[in-house]
Enzyme design. Sequence first.
Site, PDB file in Angstrom:
ATOM      1  N   HIS A  14       0.841  -1.191   0.000  1.00 16.84           N
ATOM      2  CA  HIS A  14       0.000   0.000   0.000  1.00 16.84           C
ATOM      3  C   HIS A  14       0.873   1.237   0.000  1.00 16.84           C
ATOM      4  O   HIS A  14       1.853   1.315   0.734  1.00 16.84           O
ATOM      5  CB  HIS A  14      -0.896   0.017   1.243  1.00 16.84           C
ATOM      6  CG  HIS A  14      -1.818   1.197   1.275  1.00 16.84           C
ATOM      7  ND1 HIS A  14      -2.996   1.233   0.571  1.00 16.84           N
ATOM      8  CD2 HIS A  14      -1.721   2.393   1.894  1.00 16.84           C
ATOM      9  CE1 HIS A  14      -3.589   2.390   0.773  1.00 16.84           C
ATOM     10  NE2 HIS A  14      -2.838   3.131   1.567  1.00 16.84           N
ATOM     11  N   ASP A  35     -14.940   3.136   7.396  1.00 15.88           N
ATOM     12  CA  ASP A  35     -13.949   4.056   6.840  1.00 15.88           C
ATOM     13  C   ASP A  35     -14.573   4.995   5.822  1.00 15.88           C
ATOM     14  O   ASP A  35     -14.241   6.175   5.769  1.00 15.88           O
ATOM     15  CB  ASP A  35     -12.777   3.302   6.219  1.00 15.88           C
ATOM     16  CG  ASP A  35     -11.736   4.280   5.680  1.00 15.88           C
ATOM     17  OD1 ASP A  35     -11.222   5.086   6.489  1.00 15.88           O
ATOM     18  OD2 ASP A  35     -11.465   4.281   4.477  1.00 15.88           O
ATOM     19  N   ARG A  42     -14.359  13.210   8.085  1.00 19.09           N
ATOM     20  CA  ARG A  42     -13.059  13.841   8.358  1.00 19.09           C
ATOM     21  C   ARG A  42     -12.728  14.861   7.280  1.00 19.09           C
ATOM     22  O   ARG A  42     -12.203  15.939   7.567  1.00 19.09           O
ATOM     23  CB  ARG A  42     -11.950  12.770   8.407  1.00 19.09           C
ATOM     24  CG  ARG A  42     -11.975  11.916   9.675  1.00 19.09           C
ATOM     25  CD  ARG A  42     -11.121  10.661   9.496  1.00 19.09           C
ATOM     26  NE  ARG A  42      -9.726  10.986   9.200  1.00 19.09           N
ATOM     27  CZ  ARG A  42      -8.898  10.207   8.483  1.00 19.09           C
ATOM     28  NH1 ARG A  42      -9.326   9.054   7.985  1.00 19.09           N
ATOM     29  NH2 ARG A  42      -7.660  10.582   8.270  1.00 19.09           N
ATOM     30  N   SER A  80      -7.505   4.193   9.346  1.00 19.56           N
ATOM     31  CA  SER A  80      -8.199   4.165   8.059  1.00 19.56           C
ATOM     32  C   SER A  80      -7.495   3.210   7.086  1.00 19.56           C
ATOM     33  O   SER A  80      -8.130   2.334   6.470  1.00 19.56           O
ATOM     34  CB  SER A  80      -8.246   5.591   7.490  1.00 19.56           C
ATOM     35  OG  SER A  80      -8.568   5.592   6.123  1.00 19.56           O
ATOM     36  N   LYS A  97      -8.552  -1.281   6.325  1.00 26.40           N
ATOM     37  CA  LYS A  97      -8.807  -1.825   4.985  1.00 26.40           C
ATOM     38  C   LYS A  97      -7.817  -2.937   4.641  1.00 26.40           C
ATOM     39  O   LYS A  97      -8.177  -3.957   4.056  1.00 26.40           O
ATOM     40  CB  LYS A  97      -8.745  -0.696   3.942  1.00 26.40           C
ATOM     41  CG  LYS A  97      -9.945   0.257   4.033  1.00 26.40           C
ATOM     42  CD  LYS A  97      -9.807   1.463   3.112  1.00 26.40           C
ATOM     43  CE  LYS A  97      -8.850   2.486   3.646  1.00 26.40           C
ATOM     44  NZ  LYS A  97      -8.871   3.794   2.987  1.00 26.40           N
TER      45      LYS A  97
HETATM   46  N1  URA Z   1      -5.482   7.111   2.914  1.00 26.87           N
HETATM   47  C1  URA Z   1      -6.498   6.492   3.541  1.00 26.87           C
HETATM   48  O1  URA Z   1      -6.966   5.458   3.084  1.00 26.87           O
HETATM   49  N2  URA Z   1      -6.992   7.026   4.667  1.00 26.87           N
HETATM   50  C2  URA Z   1      -6.502   8.165   5.208  1.00 26.87           C
HETATM   51  O2  URA Z   1      -6.999   8.594   6.241  1.00 26.87           O
HETATM   52  C3  URA Z   1      -5.450   8.806   4.553  1.00 26.87           C
HETATM   53  C4  URA Z   1      -4.942   8.250   3.401  1.00 26.87           C
END
Ligand code: URA
Length: 434
Positions: A82, A161, A168, A183, A187
Amino acid sequence: MHFVDLILKKRNGGRLSEDEIRFFVSGYVEGRIPDYQAAAMLMAIWFQKMDERETADLTFAMRDSGDTIDLSAIAGTIADKHSTGGVADTTTLITAPVVAACGLKVAKMSGRGLGHTGGTLDKLDSIPGFSTEIEMDRFRHIVADCGLSIIGQTSALVPADKMLYALRDTTGTIDNISLISASIMSKKLASGSDTIVLDVKMGNGAFMKTKNDAECLARAMVSIGRTAGKKVEALVSDMNQPLGNAVGNSLEVVEAIEVLSGKYRGDLCEVSLTLAARMLLLSDMAEDEQAARQMAEDALGSGRALDTLAAMITAQGGDAGVCANTSLLPRAASMVSVTSPKSGYIREIATGEIGMAALLLGAGRATKADTIDLTVGIWLKKRLGDYVNEGEELAIFHVNDTTKLEEARSRFIGALVLGDKPPVKRPLIHAVIS
Ligand code: URA
Ligand code: CA
């Protein structure tokens, strides 16, 4: 439990228990806690922060808010990577086929981009016929057969999320280490891989502008992974200029294919191979760093990585002919050369501004509802430290709609700082956090 008491507790600097954090997340997802109370809680967290235990509890509560993917039936180790996001950051399209060609299985669920340019899914959408909407069973089969599949995140994956990120985004609470790491990691943990390598970008084109902030985020995410019993490692890599030369969706696919074809190396190739080697090492596919790097080099140099990408493209309905002939990818109507107004060394590049220039051409989304023009973007001809003469070509803009062309051009030119001396060369990889 009254939620206002939990808001007060956090506002006053207290620590929330696991039960209290689960009450927050499930209450918000199930509609018992209204937006205004959730927003107040996020702002209290932003000011008072969360400790490691609270951050892990938040992550796990978010992970458990929807479906989790079971990949245990697939033989072998499943690896994921990621990136926290940068400009011309096409590493996934290189790293994933490289490690898959080495025998690691990559089952990747990606998101769409918001901001500068598209996400991996948008890039893949530019391949004629390619589908990122694949049934879970078929996804598992493609991973087992080709070693690699990249699909879109289903809406049932971590609904908490989606809701919290939207809140947010509109309440000034994006930039908090605990909220960002929960966050991202919720995932990743819901996606079912065994090992995860994180590429935390640092610099003027990234969320994290300083080495210290980037390392804090990297450590927070690695700690969550360890608590969850997963093997997780993070690289901190430089984002003080676009990583590759292509900024824009189909252009980035072209560049990834050129790198996988061995046509050229450069920073994008280097970071992609470093990530690949770390993934192989973390997944016990290699004895040591040097052996892992050699495996990655061989997969690229032999053309096996490109063949793996082609196999995935075919399995997901796309035209794998693009791997041999990138002119099969859709192109913009015209190419416009952008030249330098003066001479000098490129000392600085405001990377985010290059992304914004590409966005003005139509390559990215300013809001979630915007549609992307997959063919447009910028191909850089010069990088940090290069000397340019007045009138020399800096970049080629790939353009369809010319209404914002001049704005994009001036934004692009304004992003470059030229001077008499070359800049100090920066490392590409700043740290490895494990
Ligand atoms: N990428 C994400 O998936 N979440 C965040 O809060 C910031 C970057
Ligand atoms: Ca397995």
